[in-house]
Design a protein around this motif. Sequence first.
Motif, mmCIF file in Angstrom:
data_model
loop_
_atom_site.group_PDB
_atom_site.id
_atom_site.type_symbol
_atom_site.label_atom_id
_atom_site.label_comp_id
_atom_site.label_asym_id
_atom_site.label_seq_id
_atom_site.Cartn_x
_atom_site.Cartn_y
_atom_site.Cartn_z
ATOM 1 N N ARG A 303 2.562 -11.878 -38.194
ATOM 2 C CA ARG A 303 1.274 -11.738 -37.512
ATOM 3 C C ARG A 303 0.697 -10.348 -37.739
ATOM 4 O O ARG A 303 -0.514 -10.186 -37.938
ATOM 5 C CB ARG A 303 1.485 -11.999 -36.019
ATOM 6 N N ARG A 307 -2.970 -9.718 -39.277
ATOM 7 C CA ARG A 307 -3.995 -8.972 -38.545
ATOM 8 C C ARG A 307 -4.505 -7.771 -39.339
ATOM 9 O O ARG A 307 -5.694 -7.463 -39.339
ATOM 10 C CB ARG A 307 -3.445 -8.515 -37.179
ATOM 11 N N GLU B 40 -5.711 -5.026 -28.641
ATOM 12 C CA GLU B 40 -5.650 -5.689 -29.948
ATOM 13 C C GLU B 40 -7.053 -5.917 -30.499
ATOM 14 O O GLU B 40 -7.302 -5.718 -31.689
ATOM 15 C CB GLU B 40 -4.901 -7.015 -29.846
ATOM 16 N N GLN B 44 -8.732 -4.271 -33.924
ATOM 17 C CA GLN B 44 -9.403 -5.028 -34.991
ATOM 18 C C GLN B 44 -10.822 -4.526 -35.213
ATOM 19 O O GLN B 44 -11.288 -4.462 -36.353
ATOM 20 C CB GLN B 44 -9.416 -6.535 -34.688
#
Lengths: 526, 87
Positions: A303, A307, B40, B44
């Motif tokens: 993962r 990502r 998270e 990103q």
Amino acid sequence: MTAAVPLPRVEAVSIDDRGLSFRATQDDVVDVCFDGRRIWSFWLLRDSEPAAGGRFAAWPSQLTRFLQGTTQLSLVAHVADVTLYDAEVGFGAGDGRVAVVDEDGRPLGLDKSNRISQTFDTRTPEQVVPLLDSIEAVLAALKTAGIEAFPAYGTLLGAVRDGGLIGHDSDADLGYVSKHSHPVDAIRESFELQRRLTELGFATDRYSGMAFKVDIIEADGASRGLDVFGGYIAPGVGGAPPMLYLMGEIGAPFEPSWIYPLGTTTLEGRTLPAPARPEKLLEATYGPGWRVPDPAYQFTTPRSTVRRLDGWFRGQRAQRNVWERRYGTLRTVMPPEEPSALARFVLESEGVPPQLVDLGAGRGADSLWFARQGAGVIALDFVTAASGAVQQLAAAEGLDLTVRWINLVSLRSWLAEGARLAWTPGPRVLMANQLIGATNEIGRAAAWQFARMALRDGGRLYLEFWRGEPRERTVTELLSPVPDETVVAELVARGAVIVHRENLDEGTAPGKPGRPTTRLVAEWPR
Amino acid sequence: MTPETHQGSTSLRQRVTRKVVRAASGGVIDQLTNRIDELEAEVQENRNLNVRVAELVDLLTELMLPLASQDRAAIEAALAKFERSVV
């Protein structure tokens, strides 16, 4: 190696039109052969589900259309090369032999991603010559552009393991590792590389910030796409080792000296460049078991790597593939002659505009309708082939209709087109019918900025979209509703004034309720 | 490839343990879980800047000079060349 491989036990096999039923307790990869030819491979446990009396593996949907007639069906343990089951089997109501072939009779099979394709095990050595020529041609072109690339993924695996293409593979991949150590620089290098290849005459198609396809015309006139995957090595931080990140699956501790200076490998008798330590790259790609063949291999990319690759490089193809598929069979088919309700509204409001930009023109019905009335039309879309039939007709009729490619989730694309329109003087109408529901938040933000640029000399933006809470898109429903309040707020935040706002129910089919639709007209004060 | 890839099914025991820990934490676990989700997403967002910055720099370096030239033909030629390589 074969002697050491334990033989999987498969019992109580029965086959029908739905799939294969069997008993097995140990997982192993098995080839399904029709009349002695491998058609599909699957893992006995991983790719099946518990069923009464054992396991059940459904036929992949890509294969079911071929299941008519009879065939000698065998299950062969792929690694041990031992037949576990062999019987004459009938499918459907058809007679004759089951033929898994394309419209020209060429044999097809499922590759590891279950794509139906002409896998290499169905081709003669002469038939793979054009592919090998293409690999060499693209490697040479990349070198001209300053990049030392090499076969990667399954192509490198086949070369290193067996000196040839892997039978159950169907395409060839190339890779390179950037000399840069930051994603921004590596992406810029990839852009520059694509530009150089374009200058050399290759058609290209970008997948992400670090990967694109190079189309090459082979000796027999067929077009083939070779994927070029870029990577870079992130320096180790705080005692951690350097990490190789290579599109589209690799993230692993890696030393630069394992790639460069390149060595060589042999593929079907040809000497090609290869990483200095190819086994290191193959282990990073497929894990320590890379030497054992697996025709049903599935990446289990961590993962954290997915990502990283997503975050750094991906996102510029949002929705594009599904629209390309949607329009794939319609390229030469004329769209309905009827213009959209929005197009009629534009005409009622503005008369025939001297300049009309149809943003998200799709098959081009509205663009053609306006051009036939004397408007100078620019039709923009990220699938320009969708308006193939309209483009031909417009050219034949001598209409002022230009079709250009635009991608609202690529800054370079829409800013360049926006700059072109900003440089072209005069007010214009910008129309976007059902575009908003086809893109995402980034695409919408780009659309508003683009509209502002395009309307620098005046004119209005006309929008129509399905109103409502966003919902998951499906294969058949590629548009999502968008709250009208959201669209209005976004436009106003970018300096637009809403001069018309109307809620209507767009008719779908006679007797069916219409969809809640919003029509907006916006302009930017000068 | 690595243990962290196998995140598929969770056992009944794991699920029960999580529920008990969650209940005992008085909402702290939920708060932390939400915070991780936010972090998270923020990571990103930052990673996404790489492509955007690279696109902007590429656009500026390739198109800024021709656009500044005021020469319509040169601008059109530069745009056409640039766009051919952006597809």
